[in-house]
Design a protein around this motif. Sequence first.
Motif, mmCIF file in Angstrom:
data_model
loop_
_atom_site.group_PDB
_atom_site.id
_atom_site.type_symbol
_atom_site.label_atom_id
_atom_site.label_comp_id
_atom_site.label_asym_id
_atom_site.label_seq_id
_atom_site.Cartn_x
_atom_site.Cartn_y
_atom_site.Cartn_z
ATOM 1 N N LYS A 71 0.824 -1.203 0.000
ATOM 2 C CA LYS A 71 0.000 0.000 0.000
ATOM 3 C C LYS A 71 0.858 1.252 0.000
ATOM 4 O O LYS A 71 1.780 1.384 0.798
ATOM 5 C CB LYS A 71 -0.916 -0.003 1.228
ATOM 6 N N PRO A 101 1.695 4.659 1.168
ATOM 7 C CA PRO A 101 1.301 5.406 2.369
ATOM 8 C C PRO A 101 0.681 6.767 2.068
ATOM 9 O O PRO A 101 -0.067 7.303 2.884
ATOM 10 C CB PRO A 101 2.622 5.581 3.138
ATOM 11 N N THR A 105 -1.073 7.738 -1.030
ATOM 12 C CA THR A 105 -2.320 7.732 -1.797
ATOM 13 C C THR A 105 -3.279 6.619 -1.399
ATOM 14 O O THR A 105 -4.458 6.681 -1.726
ATOM 15 C CB THR A 105 -2.004 7.589 -3.297
ATOM 16 N N GLY A 106 -2.764 5.594 -0.731
ATOM 17 C CA GLY A 106 -3.595 4.450 -0.394
ATOM 18 C C GLY A 106 -3.716 3.440 -1.521
ATOM 19 O O GLY A 106 -4.366 2.409 -1.359
ATOM 20 N N ASP A 107 -3.110 3.721 -2.673
ATOM 21 C CA ASP A 107 -3.164 2.793 -3.802
ATOM 22 C C ASP A 107 -2.364 1.536 -3.497
ATOM 23 O O ASP A 107 -1.343 1.574 -2.797
ATOM 24 C CB ASP A 107 -2.603 3.455 -5.071
#
Length: 295
Positions: free
Chosen positions: A38, A40, A42-44
């Motif tokens: 993941k 940190p 953008t959360g993508d």
Amino acid sequence: MADKSPPEPKRGGWLSRFAPGVRKIVSRRDTPDNLWVKDPDTGDMIYRSDLEAALWVTPSGRHMRIDAPTRLRYTFDDGEYEPIDTPDVPEDPLKFSDGKPYRERLAQARKAAGRKDTMAIGVGEIGGEGAVVIVQDFSFMGGSLGMAAGEAFIRAAEVAQARRLPLVCFTAAGGARMQEGALSLMQMARTTLAIDELKRARLPYVVVLTDPTTGGVTASYAMLGDVHLAEPGALIGFAGPRVIETTIREKLPPGFQRAEYLQEKGMVDRVVARADLPETLARVLSVLTGGRRAA
């Protein structure tokens, strides 16, 4: 009397009932738990192999933390280097326990990391320039500075002097190791003396500040280099931003204690992307050694 009740139907999906053994053949392969990482920022979710190919730099530009062996491979030409053993030190001299004995914490950290402590040393070439490189690994108890880290730094400095090579240090630490008390704080002075010996021998000492570099490490060998480079976005300081805000009761400026902010204020000479670090280090070492290629 014999039980004449009908047999229970076999459990399982239609595939196992249709053709016994087929289910085993086509069963889903085991998938690694860390196949995706993941971002940190953008959360993508990023495919792990893509992240490794990008040297653990996300599409958003976050330079993620990497372990010591990976750092050494990224730094030296063709990823080849001579590993140097770090010295042994007394374990748990204070018989410290913070709910769990220090010996147990050390054992767990060593099992997870596959080495004795936070520091790793390698000797090789960076862009054709010989160098001793010492790397501090944040994943080993937060890269905390203890007796083992101090002794490893001194060993690296001694190897640099013996081979007439510059010393490059990659820092990453949350501060001193509290389980070793004053013995940990003593390493600040001992590593400073080791750097002084390098300067007496007219050997370059270059520091690369990575995320995070804080506490007693920042107050000692992290800020005593001839040249200070830093990775983008690295947190660099003594106390953390939240501690400072709580103490002074003021909001800190944007980007405070980040590599780019410190470059603007003159504490960092240059912020360098991870992919460009080997080439930049080679140029810096060439200049500091007077253009001579160390043996």
